[in-house]
Write a protein that holds these residues in place. Sequence first.
Motif, mmCIF file in Angstrom:
data_model
loop_
_atom_site.group_PDB
_atom_site.id
_atom_site.type_symbol
_atom_site.label_atom_id
_atom_site.label_comp_id
_atom_site.label_asym_id
_atom_site.label_seq_id
_atom_site.Cartn_x
_atom_site.Cartn_y
_atom_site.Cartn_z
ATOM 1 N N VAL A 59 -76.568 44.074 31.450
ATOM 2 C CA VAL A 59 -76.763 44.811 30.209
ATOM 3 C C VAL A 59 -77.725 43.973 29.375
ATOM 4 C CG1 VAL A 59 -75.692 45.666 28.090
ATOM 5 C CG2 VAL A 59 -74.510 45.922 30.289
ATOM 6 N N ILE A 60 -78.881 44.544 29.097
ATOM 7 C CA ILE A 60 -79.943 43.857 28.374
ATOM 8 C C ILE A 60 -80.061 44.483 26.991
ATOM 9 C CG2 ILE A 60 -82.394 43.246 28.387
ATOM 10 C CD1 ILE A 60 -80.818 42.071 30.760
ATOM 11 N N ILE A 61 -79.993 43.645 25.955
ATOM 12 C CA ILE A 61 -80.070 44.126 24.575
ATOM 13 C C ILE A 61 -81.274 43.481 23.912
ATOM 14 C CG2 ILE A 61 -78.871 44.332 22.373
ATOM 15 C CD1 ILE A 61 -76.255 43.728 24.072
ATOM 16 N N GLY A 62 -82.225 44.314 23.517
ATOM 17 C CA GLY A 62 -83.439 43.824 22.861
ATOM 18 C C GLY A 62 -84.366 44.987 22.572
ATOM 19 N N SER A 63 -85.539 44.677 22.102
ATOM 20 C CA SER A 63 -86.529 45.718 21.810
ATOM 21 C C SER A 63 -87.029 46.346 23.107
ATOM 22 C CB SER A 63 -87.710 45.121 21.045
ATOM 23 O OG SER A 63 -88.474 44.290 21.910
ATOM 24 N N TYR A 64 -87.726 47.468 22.969
ATOM 25 C CA TYR A 64 -88.302 48.137 24.135
ATOM 26 C C TYR A 64 -89.234 47.186 24.885
ATOM 27 C CZ TYR A 64 -91.050 51.234 27.026
ATOM 28 O OH TYR A 64 -91.677 51.807 28.096
ATOM 29 N N GLU A 65 -90.084 46.485 24.158
ATOM 30 C CA GLU A 65 -91.054 45.581 24.780
ATOM 31 C C GLU A 65 -90.359 44.446 25.520
ATOM 32 O OE1 GLU A 65 -91.190 46.502 21.508
ATOM 33 O OE2 GLU A 65 -92.860 47.911 21.645
ATOM 34 N N GLU A 66 -89.337 43.851 24.895
ATOM 35 C CA GLU A 66 -88.595 42.758 25.528
ATOM 36 C C GLU A 66 -87.850 43.236 26.769
ATOM 37 O OE1 GLU A 66 -86.267 41.913 22.095
ATOM 38 O OE2 GLU A 66 -87.473 40.174 21.545
ATOM 39 N N THR A 67 -87.244 44.424 26.666
ATOM 40 C CA THR A 67 -86.508 44.984 27.801
ATOM 41 C C THR A 67 -87.451 45.300 28.948
ATOM 42 O OG1 THR A 67 -84.825 45.873 26.316
ATOM 43 C CG2 THR A 67 -84.960 46.855 28.509
ATOM 44 N N ARG B 88 -84.129 32.650 27.572
ATOM 45 C CA ARG B 88 -85.479 32.166 27.272
ATOM 46 C C ARG B 88 -86.256 33.198 26.461
ATOM 47 N NH1 ARG B 88 -90.382 32.527 29.405
ATOM 48 N NH2 ARG B 88 -89.801 33.751 31.211
ATOM 49 N N ARG B 89 -85.986 34.466 26.717
ATOM 50 C CA ARG B 89 -86.677 35.560 26.033
ATOM 51 C C ARG B 89 -85.973 35.976 24.731
ATOM 52 N NH1 ARG B 89 -90.168 38.314 29.656
ATOM 53 N NH2 ARG B 89 -90.099 37.381 31.736
ATOM 54 N N GLY B 90 -84.844 35.349 24.414
ATOM 55 C CA GLY B 90 -84.116 35.679 23.193
ATOM 56 C C GLY B 90 -83.325 36.971 23.273
ATOM 57 N N LEU B 91 -82.972 37.411 24.477
ATOM 58 C CA LEU B 91 -82.217 38.652 24.656
ATOM 59 C C LEU B 91 -80.720 38.384 24.629
ATOM 60 C CD1 LEU B 91 -84.372 40.072 27.564
ATOM 61 C CD2 LEU B 91 -84.306 40.919 25.222
ATOM 62 N N ARG B 92 -79.959 39.407 24.291
ATOM 63 C CA ARG B 92 -78.497 39.366 24.368
ATOM 64 C C ARG B 92 -78.057 40.215 25.540
ATOM 65 N NH1 ARG B 92 -75.731 41.968 20.485
ATOM 66 N NH2 ARG B 92 -77.473 43.294 19.939
ATOM 67 N N GLY B 93 -76.815 39.997 26.001
ATOM 68 C CA GLY B 93 -76.274 40.859 27.025
ATOM 69 C C GLY B 93 -75.331 40.167 27.978
ATOM 70 N N THR B 94 -75.145 40.817 29.135
ATOM 71 C CA THR B 94 -74.217 40.323 30.153
ATOM 72 C C THR B 94 -74.799 40.572 31.538
ATOM 73 O OG1 THR B 94 -73.050 42.444 30.306
ATOM 74 C CG2 THR B 94 -72.184 40.837 28.714
ATOM 75 N N VAL B 95 -74.246 39.856 32.521
ATOM 76 C CA VAL B 95 -74.604 40.089 33.915
ATOM 77 C C VAL B 95 -73.371 39.824 34.772
ATOM 78 C CG1 VAL B 95 -75.494 37.731 34.275
ATOM 79 C CG2 VAL B 95 -76.311 39.601 35.740
ATOM 80 N N ARG B 96 -73.210 40.604 35.843
ATOM 81 C CA ARG B 96 -72.087 40.417 36.769
ATOM 82 C C ARG B 96 -72.427 41.006 38.131
ATOM 83 N NH1 ARG B 96 -67.259 43.439 34.251
ATOM 84 N NH2 ARG B 96 -68.570 44.385 32.704
ATOM 85 N N ASN B 97 -71.727 40.513 39.164
ATOM 86 C CA ASN B 97 -71.812 41.098 40.497
ATOM 87 C C ASN B 97 -70.915 42.329 40.548
ATOM 88 O OD1 ASN B 97 -73.515 39.166 41.616
ATOM 89 N ND2 ASN B 97 -71.840 37.919 42.397
ATOM 90 N N LEU B 98 -71.351 43.346 41.281
ATOM 91 C CA LEU B 98 -70.523 44.524 41.545
ATOM 92 C C LEU B 98 -69.998 44.443 42.967
ATOM 93 C CD1 LEU B 98 -72.717 47.315 39.904
ATOM 94 C CD2 LEU B 98 -70.771 46.088 38.919
ATOM 95 N N SER B 99 -68.885 45.100 43.232
ATOM 96 C CA SER B 99 -68.253 45.039 44.553
ATOM 97 C C SER B 99 -69.098 45.678 45.649
ATOM 98 C CB SER B 99 -66.872 45.703 44.511
ATOM 99 O OG SER B 99 -66.993 47.074 44.152
ATOM 100 N N ASP B 100 -70.073 46.528 45.279
ATOM 101 C CA ASP B 100 -70.912 47.189 46.278
ATOM 102 C C ASP B 100 -72.176 46.387 46.636
ATOM 103 O OD1 ASP B 100 -72.510 47.538 44.035
ATOM 104 O OD2 ASP B 100 -72.390 49.725 44.034
ATOM 105 N N GLY B 101 -72.278 45.144 46.130
ATOM 106 C CA GLY B 101 -73.414 44.292 46.457
ATOM 107 C C GLY B 101 -74.530 44.291 45.432
ATOM 108 N N ARG B 102 -74.452 45.164 44.437
ATOM 109 C CA ARG B 102 -75.466 45.178 43.383
ATOM 110 C C ARG B 102 -75.102 44.186 42.278
ATOM 111 N NH1 ARG B 102 -75.671 51.294 41.561
ATOM 112 N NH2 ARG B 102 -73.430 50.920 41.644
ATOM 113 N N VAL B 103 -76.060 43.931 41.414
ATOM 114 C CA VAL B 103 -75.833 43.154 40.199
ATOM 115 C C VAL B 103 -76.039 44.099 39.025
ATOM 116 C CG1 VAL B 103 -76.782 41.331 38.725
ATOM 117 C CG2 VAL B 103 -76.453 40.900 41.166
#
Length: 90
Positions: A44-52, A26-41
């Motif tokens: 990777v967010i790719i965009g301008s400083y303001e968007e990030t 929705r914000r026009g960002l690129r990147g990825t998301v995944r679950n980690l085995s330790d319970g975290r998510v």
Amino acid sequence: MATRFLIEGRVQGVGYRNWLQEEARRRGLRGTVRNLSDGRVEAVIIGSYEETDAMLAACRKGPPLAKVSGIGLDPIDDPDVSGFIVLRDY
């Protein structure tokens, strides 16, 4: 600019990855998301400083069933990713 978010708390099993993907698209960002085995998510967010920064604020709240207790940030090299995708879990 690419930033790795390490999101802690009740963030698995509550729709966090799908919510994050939709929010990023929705914000026009690129990147990825995944679950980690330790319970975290990991996102990777790719965009301008303001968007990030705006995405960081949104991630602190997350979807209704999530309870975020913290987010670690690491600048990383910009990966060559088109769009925003959910990756397989670690």
